[in-house]
Scaffold this motif. Structure first.
Motif, PDB file in Angstrom:
ATOM      1  N   VAL A   1      51.294  38.620  68.118  1.00  0.00           N
ATOM      2  CA  VAL A   1      50.413  37.536  67.696  1.00  0.00           C
ATOM      3  C   VAL A   1      48.975  38.061  67.780  1.00  0.00           C
TER       4      VAL A   1
ATOM      5  N   VAL B   1      45.135  37.687  67.914  1.00  0.00           N
ATOM      6  CA  VAL B   1      44.209  36.631  68.336  1.00  0.00           C
ATOM      7  C   VAL B   1      42.778  37.163  68.301  1.00  0.00           C
TER       8      VAL B   1
ATOM      9  N   ASP C   1      41.651  32.491  69.508  1.00  0.00           N
ATOM     10  CA  ASP C   1      42.154  31.788  68.331  1.00  0.00           C
ATOM     11  C   ASP C   1      43.227  32.662  67.684  1.00  0.00           C
ATOM     12  N   ILE C   2      44.349  32.073  67.293  1.00  0.00           N
ATOM     13  CA  ILE C   2      45.392  32.827  66.603  1.00  0.00           C
ATOM     14  C   ILE C   2      44.959  33.054  65.159  1.00  0.00           C
TER      15      ILE C   2
ATOM     16  N   LEU D   1      50.041  37.101  62.566  1.00  0.00           N
ATOM     17  CA  LEU D   1      51.327  37.387  63.205  1.00  0.00           C
ATOM     18  C   LEU D   1      51.950  38.597  62.536  1.00  0.00           C
TER      19      LEU D   1
ATOM     20  N   THR E   1      51.280  32.737  60.002  1.00  0.00           N
ATOM     21  CA  THR E   1      51.291  32.198  61.363  1.00  0.00           C
ATOM     22  C   THR E   1      52.096  30.908  61.447  1.00  0.00           C
ATOM     23  N   SER E   2      52.382  30.292  60.290  1.00  0.00           N
ATOM     24  CA  SER E   2      53.180  29.064  60.297  1.00  0.00           C
ATOM     25  C   SER E   2      54.600  29.328  60.805  1.00  0.00           C
TER      26      SER E   2
ATOM     27  N   LEU F   1      55.286  31.062  63.362  1.00  0.00           N
ATOM     28  CA  LEU F   1      55.241  31.236  64.805  1.00  0.00           C
ATOM     29  C   LEU F   1      55.780  29.978  65.484  1.00  0.00           C
TER      30      LEU F   1
ATOM     31  N   SER G   1      56.362  26.902  67.789  1.00  0.00           N
ATOM     32  CA  SER G   1      55.324  26.107  68.451  1.00  0.00           C
ATOM     33  C   SER G   1      55.227  26.414  69.932  1.00  0.00           C
TER      34      SER G   1
ATOM     35  N   ARG H   1      53.177  29.465  70.142  1.00  0.00           N
ATOM     36  CA  ARG H   1      51.810  29.137  69.738  1.00  0.00           C
ATOM     37  C   ARG H   1      51.068  28.447  70.883  1.00  0.00           C
ATOM     38  N   ASP H   2      51.750  27.502  71.515  1.00  0.00           N
ATOM     39  CA  ASP H   2      51.103  26.765  72.605  1.00  0.00           C
ATOM     40  C   ASP H   2      50.784  27.677  73.779  1.00  0.00           C
TER      41      ASP H   2
ATOM     42  N   SER I   1      47.918  30.164  72.613  1.00  0.00           N
ATOM     43  CA  SER I   1      46.667  29.427  72.438  1.00  0.00           C
ATOM     44  C   SER I   1      46.071  29.012  73.779  1.00  0.00           C
TER      45      SER I   1
END
Length: 233
Positions: free
Chosen positions: A150, A152, A164-165, A168, A177-178, A180, A182, A185-186, A189
């Motif tokens: 990922v 960043v 910030d991402i 990927l 990145t969609s 990735l 969740s 991502r969480d 982030s």
């Protein structure tokens, strides 16, 4: 003849006096530099500390009570309670008496990957390994059994270094990145490094420095802050 000889003697005397004045001025400046270096080394746990007093003559600045410019460099120190390297700070209008308050200054420090990794290990439940690459800071994770990176971008938010991402990579290929999950991502982030900054110091930027000795270079601005706090901030 006698007049010419006297003029030569006068010129020589004036030259000697001028040289002596410069030597005295530089000796006094060096004494201040050494005192400030010791102060920063003790208070900021600094190594390889080097302080340079700018401007000439020094003694007139001393009499005025403020130094035009002071440059501080250190191989390592503490910044906001975090171990950093490659410290560089430039302060203007620095008081000559302790605690040597700086009217305004800029600070640059390198937060090493090892320091960032420690913070990530403490705060992120998903195993994440960081590396500094050309396209940004890479957080390596395993997604559905597949190794992914990922990408960043570090940024400053208040007194924190956050991310910030921006991309990927899976198998070396860039994907949206969609894709990735969740949960990942969480977790990614949520990466942040809080810095315990004193009043008068604010973060202004962050950029990735690549390589094994890389990390994130953080810049800050300071006003009315003691010189040693530019490293210990």
């Amino acid at each position: 003849m006698r007049l010419a000889r006297n003029l030569v003697v006068l010129v020589v005397v004036l030259a000697v006096v001028a040289v002596a004045a410069v030597v005295v001025d530089r000796v006094a400046a060096h004494a201040t530099e050494s005192r400030l270096e010791k102060q920063v080394a003790e208070q900021a746990h600094g190594t390889g500390v080097d302080v340079t007093v700018g401007g000439f003559p020094y003694l007139t600045q001393l009499a005025r009570g403020t130094l035009d410019e002071v440059t501080l460099d250190a191989a390592s120190a503490q910044f906001g309670g975090v171990g950093v390297r490659d410290v560089h700070a430039v302060g203007h209008d620095v008081a000559t008496t302790s605690p040597n308050v700086v009217q305004d200054a800029t600070v640059d420090v390198l937060v090493p990957l090892a320091t960032l990794q420690e913070q990530v290990d403490q705060k992120v439940s998903t195993p994440v390994t960081l590396s500094a690459e050309d396209d940004g800071l890479a957080a390596h994770v395993t997604v559905l059994g597949v190794d992914a990176a990922v990408i960043v971008e570090p940024k400053v938010s208040g007194d924190r270094l956050t991310v910030d991402i921006t991309g990927l990579k899976v198998g070396g290929l860039n994907v949206g990145t969609s894709r990735l999950p969740s949960v990942v991502r969480d977790q990614v982030s949520g990466i942040s490094v809080p810095l315990d900054l004193p009043d008068g110091v604010r973060l202004t930027g962050a950029t990735v420095v690549t390589g094994d000795d890389g990390g994130v270079r953080v810049s800050a601005a300071a006003q009315d802050v003691p010189l040693a706090d530019l490293a210990t901030s």
